[in-house]
Motif scaffolding. Structure first.
Motif, short mmCIF file in Angstrom:
data_model
loop_
_atom_site.label_atom_id
_atom_site.label_comp_id
_atom_site.label_asym_id
_atom_site.label_seq_id
_atom_site.Cartn_x
_atom_site.Cartn_y
_atom_site.Cartn_z
N ALA B 21 -6.01 -13.68 -1.31
CA ALA B 21 -5.72 -12.27 -0.99
C ALA B 21 -6.75 -11.29 -1.59
N ASN B 22 -7.20 -11.54 -2.81
CA ASN B 22 -8.15 -10.61 -3.46
C ASN B 22 -9.50 -10.58 -2.75
N GLU B 23 -9.85 -11.70 -2.14
CA GLU B 23 -11.16 -11.78 -1.50
C GLU B 23 -11.19 -11.11 -0.13
N PHE B 24 -10.01 -10.92 0.44
CA PHE B 24 -9.94 -10.31 1.77
C PHE B 24 -8.97 -9.13 1.74
N PRO B 25 -9.38 -8.05 1.06
CA PRO B 25 -8.47 -6.91 0.90
C PRO B 25 -8.00 -6.29 2.21
N GLU B 26 -8.89 -6.25 3.20
CA GLU B 26 -8.47 -5.63 4.48
C GLU B 26 -7.43 -6.48 5.19
N TRP B 27 -7.66 -7.77 5.14
CA TRP B 27 -6.72 -8.72 5.76
C TRP B 27 -5.36 -8.61 5.06
N SER B 28 -5.40 -8.55 3.73
CA SER B 28 -4.16 -8.45 2.95
C SER B 28 -3.44 -7.15 3.26
N GLN B 29 -4.24 -6.09 3.43
CA GLN B 29 -3.65 -4.78 3.72
C GLN B 29 -2.98 -4.79 5.09
N GLN B 30 -3.65 -5.47 6.04
CA GLN B 30 -3.12 -5.57 7.40
C GLN B 30 -1.70 -6.15 7.39
N TYR B 31 -1.47 -7.10 6.47
CA TYR B 31 -0.16 -7.75 6.40
C TYR B 31 0.68 -7.22 5.23
N ARG B 32 0.26 -6.11 4.69
CA ARG B 32 0.98 -5.44 3.60
C ARG B 32 1.36 -6.43 2.49
N VAL B 33 0.35 -7.12 1.99
CA VAL B 33 0.60 -8.07 0.91
C VAL B 33 0.73 -7.31 -0.41
N MET B 34 1.93 -7.25 -0.95
CA MET B 34 2.18 -6.54 -2.21
C MET B 34 2.39 -7.55 -3.33
N ALA B 35 2.90 -8.71 -2.99
CA ALA B 35 3.14 -9.75 -3.99
C ALA B 35 2.77 -11.08 -3.36
N VAL B 36 2.41 -12.04 -4.18
CA VAL B 36 2.04 -13.36 -3.67
C VAL B 36 2.94 -14.43 -4.27
N PRO B 37 3.12 -15.56 -3.62
CA PRO B 37 2.63 -15.81 -2.28
C PRO B 37 3.38 -15.00 -1.23
N LYS B 38 2.65 -14.57 -0.21
CA LYS B 38 3.28 -13.94 0.94
C LYS B 38 2.99 -14.80 2.15
N VAL B 39 4.05 -15.13 2.88
CA VAL B 39 3.91 -16.01 4.03
C VAL B 39 4.16 -15.21 5.31
N VAL B 40 3.26 -15.36 6.26
CA VAL B 40 3.41 -14.70 7.56
C VAL B 40 3.34 -15.78 8.63
N ILE B 41 4.37 -15.84 9.48
CA ILE B 41 4.40 -16.89 10.50
C ILE B 41 4.34 -16.26 11.89
N ASN B 42 3.32 -16.65 12.64
CA ASN B 42 3.09 -16.13 14.01
C ASN B 42 3.12 -14.61 14.07
N ASP B 43 2.73 -13.97 12.98
CA ASP B 43 2.71 -12.51 12.89
C ASP B 43 4.08 -11.89 13.17
N ARG B 44 5.14 -12.67 13.08
CA ARG B 44 6.48 -12.17 13.40
C ARG B 44 7.44 -12.22 12.21
#
Lengths: 141, 71
Positions: B21-44
């Motif tokens: 997540a730290n290496e890809f801040p824009e990607w993390s922001q896109q998925y609103r990563v506030m805490a880890v691990p954060k899991v996103v499945i099929n963007d849904r």
């Protein structure tokens, strides 16, 4: 200057005793990419050097665009861990810290092809009729 | 990530990406990563923290069966 400590090396070597089939690790990198591209290449090289069952290839995101697209890789550093087939396991960013354990687990997993999941989970996954793309955001510490 | 990887090996339909997540801040922001691990499945379907296998599977099935809300 090696990235892995002697203790890491020893633990991974022991874990790699479980390997059965060959493993191919592909690193997508970019010369002008972040500093972590280089570090990722070094780290993966140190890992594959611990077994004769694993090999490594370094590709360039731009120059090897067709392969990158085929693997579904659109940013670097990216690491693809394949066994006798591509199971769909990818790492984006350097797989260090906690993610290092997952990298080693992935190598063993694609080599043996034996996931440890319950019968119920296996049956449900076997019945999947459409693609499932799981993204796991994590940090090294 | 462990469960996602095992699921990827168990089914040709499953792909598992582990993202630093730290290496890809824009990607993390896109998925609103506030805490880890954060899991996103099929963007849904998305969740934070580690889930037991049964609950993780439920989330996967929810994602393919049209449940959840677009991430």
């Amino acid at each position: 200057m090696p990235i892995l400590t002697d203790r890491d090396r020893e633990a991974v070597t022991k874990e790699f005793e479980k390997l059965t089939d060959p493993v191919k690790v592909t690193v997508f990198s970019q010369e002008l990419g972040s500093e972590t591209c280089q570090q990722t290449e070094w780290l993966v090289k140190e890992v594959v050097d611990l077994t004769d069952k694993a090999s490594m290839e370094v590709l360039n995101l731009i120059l090897d665009r067709e392969k990158a697209e085929a693997y579904g890789v659109d940013r670097v550093p990216a690491v693809v861990v394949e066994g006798t087939k591509d199971y769909g396991i990818r790492f984006f960013g350097i797989p260090a810290g906690y993610e290092f354990t997952n990298l080693i687990d992935a190598v063993v997993l694609v080599s043996t092809g034996k996931p440890s999941l319950s019968e119920e989970t296996r049956a449900a996954l076997a019945a999947l009729a459409s693609p499932v793309h799981i993204k796991v955001f994590a940090t090294p510490t | 990530m462990r469960l996602a990887q095992h699921m990827a090996v168990a089914s040709d339909q499953v792909r598992a990406d582990c993202i630093e997540a730290n290496e890809f801040p824009e990607w993390s922001q896109q998925y609103r990563v506030m805490a880890v691990p954060k899991v996103v499945i099929n963007d849904r379907v998305q969740f934070e923290g580690a889930l037991p296998e049964r609950d993780f599977l439920s989330a996967v099935l929810r994602a393919v069966n049209g449940g959840g809300t677009p991430a």
